[in-house]
Structures are given as C-alpha cells and as structure tokens.
Design a protein around this motif. Structure first.
Motif, mmCIF file in Angstrom:
data_model
loop_
_atom_site.group_PDB
_atom_site.id
_atom_site.type_symbol
_atom_site.label_atom_id
_atom_site.label_comp_id
_atom_site.label_asym_id
_atom_site.label_seq_id
_atom_site.Cartn_x
_atom_site.Cartn_y
_atom_site.Cartn_z
ATOM 1 N N LEU A 87 0.830 -1.199 0.000
ATOM 2 C CA LEU A 87 0.000 0.000 0.000
ATOM 3 C C LEU A 87 0.867 1.252 0.000
ATOM 4 C CD1 LEU A 87 -2.812 1.365 0.230
ATOM 5 C CD2 LEU A 87 -2.514 1.293 2.715
ATOM 6 N N GLU A 88 0.501 2.205 -0.852
ATOM 7 C CA GLU A 88 1.143 3.521 -0.872
ATOM 8 C C GLU A 88 0.042 4.580 -0.798
ATOM 9 O OE1 GLU A 88 3.740 6.190 -4.007
ATOM 10 O OE2 GLU A 88 4.271 4.065 -3.768
ATOM 11 N N ILE A 89 0.193 5.557 0.108
ATOM 12 C CA ILE A 89 -0.822 6.584 0.320
ATOM 13 C C ILE A 89 -0.339 7.907 -0.253
ATOM 14 C CG2 ILE A 89 -2.203 7.822 2.047
ATOM 15 C CD1 ILE A 89 -1.547 5.426 3.952
ATOM 16 N N VAL A 90 -1.159 8.520 -1.093
ATOM 17 C CA VAL A 90 -0.864 9.826 -1.664
ATOM 18 C C VAL A 90 -1.803 10.838 -1.009
ATOM 19 C CG1 VAL A 90 -0.752 11.223 -3.760
ATOM 20 C CG2 VAL A 90 -0.205 8.771 -3.856
ATOM 21 N N SER A 91 -1.250 11.742 -0.211
ATOM 22 C CA SER A 91 -2.064 12.762 0.454
ATOM 23 C C SER A 91 -2.563 13.760 -0.585
ATOM 24 C CB SER A 91 -1.238 13.469 1.528
ATOM 25 O OG SER A 91 -2.031 14.402 2.231
ATOM 26 N N SER A 92 -3.881 13.923 -0.664
ATOM 27 C CA SER A 92 -4.496 14.745 -1.700
ATOM 28 C C SER A 92 -5.610 15.590 -1.103
ATOM 29 C CB SER A 92 -5.073 13.856 -2.812
ATOM 30 O OG SER A 92 -4.144 12.901 -3.260
ATOM 31 N N SER A 93 -5.945 16.696 -1.758
ATOM 32 C CA SER A 93 -7.092 17.487 -1.329
ATOM 33 C C SER A 93 -8.363 16.718 -1.652
ATOM 34 C CB SER A 93 -7.110 18.844 -2.038
ATOM 35 O OG SER A 93 -7.450 18.690 -3.408
ATOM 36 N N PHE A 94 -9.392 16.903 -0.821
ATOM 37 C CA PHE A 94 -10.630 16.184 -1.082
ATOM 38 C C PHE A 94 -11.261 16.635 -2.390
ATOM 39 C CE2 PHE A 94 -15.127 15.087 -0.587
ATOM 40 C CZ PHE A 94 -14.991 13.732 -0.305
ATOM 41 N N GLU A 95 -11.079 17.914 -2.742
ATOM 42 C CA GLU A 95 -11.641 18.422 -3.995
ATOM 43 C C GLU A 95 -11.071 17.651 -5.180
ATOM 44 O OE1 GLU A 95 -12.293 20.443 -7.608
ATOM 45 O OE2 GLU A 95 -10.293 20.244 -6.705
ATOM 46 N N SER A 96 -9.768 17.372 -5.163
ATOM 47 C CA SER A 96 -9.163 16.634 -6.274
ATOM 48 C C SER A 96 -9.601 15.178 -6.277
ATOM 49 C CB SER A 96 -7.633 16.715 -6.197
ATOM 50 O OG SER A 96 -7.120 15.940 -5.129
ATOM 51 N N ILE A 97 -9.961 14.670 -5.110
ATOM 52 C CA ILE A 97 -10.422 13.287 -5.001
ATOM 53 C C ILE A 97 -11.839 13.149 -5.530
ATOM 54 C CG2 ILE A 97 -11.092 11.498 -3.345
ATOM 55 C CD1 ILE A 97 -8.680 12.435 -1.636
ATOM 56 N N GLU A 98 -12.764 13.957 -4.986
ATOM 57 C CA GLU A 98 -14.175 13.778 -5.343
ATOM 58 C C GLU A 98 -14.482 14.254 -6.769
ATOM 59 O OE1 GLU A 98 -17.142 15.944 -5.504
ATOM 60 O OE2 GLU A 98 -15.838 17.675 -5.802
ATOM 61 N N SER A 99 -13.641 15.131 -7.315
ATOM 62 C CA SER A 99 -13.853 15.608 -8.682
ATOM 63 C C SER A 99 -13.373 14.618 -9.736
ATOM 64 C CB SER A 99 -13.120 16.940 -8.892
ATOM 65 O OG SER A 99 -11.716 16.750 -8.867
ATOM 66 N N GLY A 100 -12.606 13.628 -9.301
ATOM 67 C CA GLY A 100 -12.020 12.677 -10.230
ATOM 68 C C GLY A 100 -10.676 13.108 -10.780
ATOM 69 N N ALA A 101 -10.222 14.322 -10.419
ATOM 70 C CA ALA A 101 -8.970 14.844 -10.974
ATOM 71 C C ALA A 101 -7.769 13.994 -10.575
ATOM 72 C CB ALA A 101 -8.760 16.288 -10.529
ATOM 73 N N ALA A 102 -7.749 13.512 -9.331
ATOM 74 C CA ALA A 102 -6.613 12.716 -8.868
ATOM 75 C C ALA A 102 -6.498 11.415 -9.653
ATOM 76 C CB ALA A 102 -6.749 12.430 -7.377
ATOM 77 N N LEU A 103 -7.632 10.799 -9.956
ATOM 78 C CA LEU A 103 -7.618 9.575 -10.760
ATOM 79 C C LEU A 103 -7.276 9.876 -12.213
ATOM 80 C CD1 LEU A 103 -10.730 7.669 -9.356
ATOM 81 C CD2 LEU A 103 -8.338 6.939 -9.192
ATOM 82 N N ASP A 104 -7.852 10.950 -12.755
ATOM 83 C CA ASP A 104 -7.585 11.301 -14.150
ATOM 84 C C ASP A 104 -6.103 11.569 -14.381
ATOM 85 O OD1 ASP A 104 -10.262 11.058 -14.726
ATOM 86 O OD2 ASP A 104 -10.676 13.211 -14.647
ATOM 87 N N ALA A 105 -5.454 12.171 -13.381
ATOM 88 C CA ALA A 105 -4.020 12.468 -13.493
ATOM 89 C C ALA A 105 -3.151 11.244 -13.216
ATOM 90 C CB ALA A 105 -3.647 13.591 -12.524
ATOM 91 N N LYS A 106 -3.796 10.122 -12.888
ATOM 92 C CA LYS A 106 -3.100 8.875 -12.565
ATOM 93 C C LYS A 106 -2.136 9.052 -11.394
ATOM 94 C CE LYS A 106 -3.747 6.726 -17.047
ATOM 95 N NZ LYS A 106 -3.165 5.975 -18.167
ATOM 96 N N ASN A 107 -2.599 9.828 -10.410
ATOM 97 C CA ASN A 107 -1.833 9.955 -9.178
ATOM 98 C C ASN A 107 -1.962 8.706 -8.316
ATOM 99 O OD1 ASN A 107 -1.099 12.557 -9.887
ATOM 100 N ND2 ASN A 107 -2.808 13.496 -8.791
ATOM 101 N N CYS A 108 -2.998 7.908 -8.580
ATOM 102 C CA CYS A 108 -3.264 6.743 -7.748
ATOM 103 C C CYS A 108 -4.146 5.762 -8.506
ATOM 104 C CB CYS A 108 -3.931 7.165 -6.436
ATOM 105 S SG CYS A 108 -5.305 8.319 -6.663
ATOM 106 N N ASP A 109 -4.245 4.551 -7.945
ATOM 107 C CA ASP A 109 -5.099 3.523 -8.522
ATOM 108 C C ASP A 109 -6.543 3.673 -8.079
ATOM 109 O OD1 ASP A 109 -2.939 1.795 -9.744
ATOM 110 O OD2 ASP A 109 -2.308 1.748 -7.648
ATOM 111 N N ALA A 110 -6.728 4.145 -6.844
ATOM 112 C CA ALA A 110 -8.068 4.251 -6.273
ATOM 113 C C ALA A 110 -8.116 5.443 -5.326
ATOM 114 C CB ALA A 110 -8.435 2.970 -5.519
#
Length: 264
Positions: A87-110
């Motif tokens: 497991l690797e944890i990427v600390s992210s803003s909730f806005e980037s998480i719920e907007s889908g931006a973090a996934l779209d940028a491939k910062n993480c798998d889930a």
C-alpha cells in the motif's frame, strides 16, 4: 518506384512495426498507459490510493508514530493484501479526489477517503460496493442551546467540496468552507462558527473526548465507497471481492469496533 526504393520501404515498415511492439511492451508494465491496457494497478506490486489524510477516524496521522492510520487505511491494506501488493498513500485534497482529478491524473489507482456515493461523482469514476453506511450530522457546542437543525442559527462550518457543504447550501444555511474537517471543528471550538455539518463518524470522533461538543442532529444516508478510474473493472472486482471476504471472516466488524465504537 524502383526496386531499391521498394526494399527501403519494406525495411522501414519492418522497423516501424518492431518499434511499435517495443512501445506496447513498455506500456504494458503498468508504469504508463491506461489501466485497461496496463492491468489493474499503475505499477505492479503497488496499490496506490489518494486520500485526504486529516479526516479521522477514516484517515489521520498518528502523532506517536507519524504514520497515517484509520478505518480507510485498514480497508486499503486489506485490498493491498488480496492484490499481493504494497500500500502507498498519496495525500491529496478532497476536492481533487471527489472531482475525479486525482484519478484522471493517474496519481493513484483508487480514491479511498470517506467518499459518499452519489450520482454526480459516479459520472467521474466507478464506485465499489458501499463499505460503510454513514449519515450527515450537526455538531455544536454544548452550551449553544441548539438542539436540532431547525433551531440552528449562525454560520455553519463545512469541508470544501463535500456533501455536507451541498446539504448546508440546499438548506439555505450560511456555510463557511474549510480545507478539511479537522479545521472546521477547530473553528467551532474557537467560536469562529456556530456548528459543523459533516459525516457523523468524523463528528462523533471529535465529540467523544470533548464534553463541550455534542451531536445536535443527524440526517440523510451517506453510503461510502472506494473509487477507481472508469473502466478499471479488474480493480473494482478485486475491491468488491475484498469487501465480501472481510464480511465473511469478520474483518470489517473488527474494524468498526476499533475505529467507530461510538456509532457502531
């Protein structure tokens, strides 16, 4: 076209095809390319999640160890175990998480971060089956005289980009948005806001050891789910399989008892 030119063209096409195969091989190792082509994980052997890491009891820093812990982290570790990954944890803003931006940028798998399942978010990424059933709630100071949402007056603190913020706006309240839920509760303690609307699991966590804070009201249903990029059905199926296994072997029940005894 001369024979020499034909030969040159044939050689060129052969090299081009070989190059394409090499590029395909590079993409399939999980370091690049879409998840549909690269397998369920961006990098083989690593399950990377994006999480807003100041949201207890789901995810927060343990002051004694400096590690990120919580209900979501234990859940993510169970998924990683079943994937035979780290497991690797990427600390992210909730806005980037719920907007889908973090996934779209491939910062993480889930994305696993106390995310309420709703139709708008489901257009941006695919949700797992619910792993926790939560509610929204109103947290106030014990001496405020506020006993329900109907008797609430003043400024309500919310976390930016959350369903709590949307709910407060829909109810015609005066929401003040904060970057994370911890800061919103600190604003309530200092008197900067008159209440906080957020998920009850988080608000109950803050209230359990602070007699000056009480839950005045709760409302709505907030099933939480993990999110993956659209079309990554292999990872989604793995997450859902882990959820089923956790129910069958008692792991989820044990996690609830550890992290959410106040609302279990």
């Amino acid at each position: 076209m001369t024979r020499n030119n034909k030969a040159s063209l044939t050689a060129f096409l052969s090299l081009t095809a070989a190059g394409a195969l090499l590029l395909t091989g590079c993409s399939s190792n999980g370091d690049s390319g879409d998840s549909a082509d690269a397998g369920p994980l961006l990098k083989e052997g690593v399950f990377k999640i994006c999480s807003e890491t100041a949201y207890p009891p789901f995810e927060f820093k343990d002051d004694s160890t400096g590690e990120i812990v919580g209900f979501d982290i234990d859940f993510a570790n169970e998924i990683a175990k079943d994937l035979d990954a780290k497991l690797e944890i990427v600390s992210s803003s909730f806005e980037s998480i719920e907007s889908g931006a973090a996934l779209d940028a491939k910062n993480c798998d889930a994305v696993i971060s106390g995310i309420s399942i709703n139709d708008e978010r489901a257009t941006k990424f695919d949700f797992s089956e619910p792993y926790f059933d939560d509610n929204l709630a109103l947290l106030v100071r014990d001496d405020s005289g506020i006993t329900s949402l109907d008797t609430f007056e003043g400024v309500v603190g919310v976390q930016d980009a959350t369903t709590g913020q949307a709910f407060a706006t829909e109810k015609g309240l005066d929401p003040k948005a904060f970057e994370d839920g911890t800061i919103a509760v600190q604003a309530l303690e200092s008197g900067s806001v008159d209440g906080v609307i957020n998920n009850i699991a988080t608000l109950a966590y803050f209230a359990k050891d602070n007699s000056s804070l009480v839950i005045a009201d709760k409302f709505g249903s907030e099933p939480l789910g993990a999110g993956v990029r659209k079309g990554n059905t292999e990872l989604l199926d793995s997450i859902n399989a882990t959820l089923k296994r956790m129910d069958e072997d008692g792991t989820r029940e044990a996690m609830l008892a550890q992290w959410m005894p106040a609302i279990k």
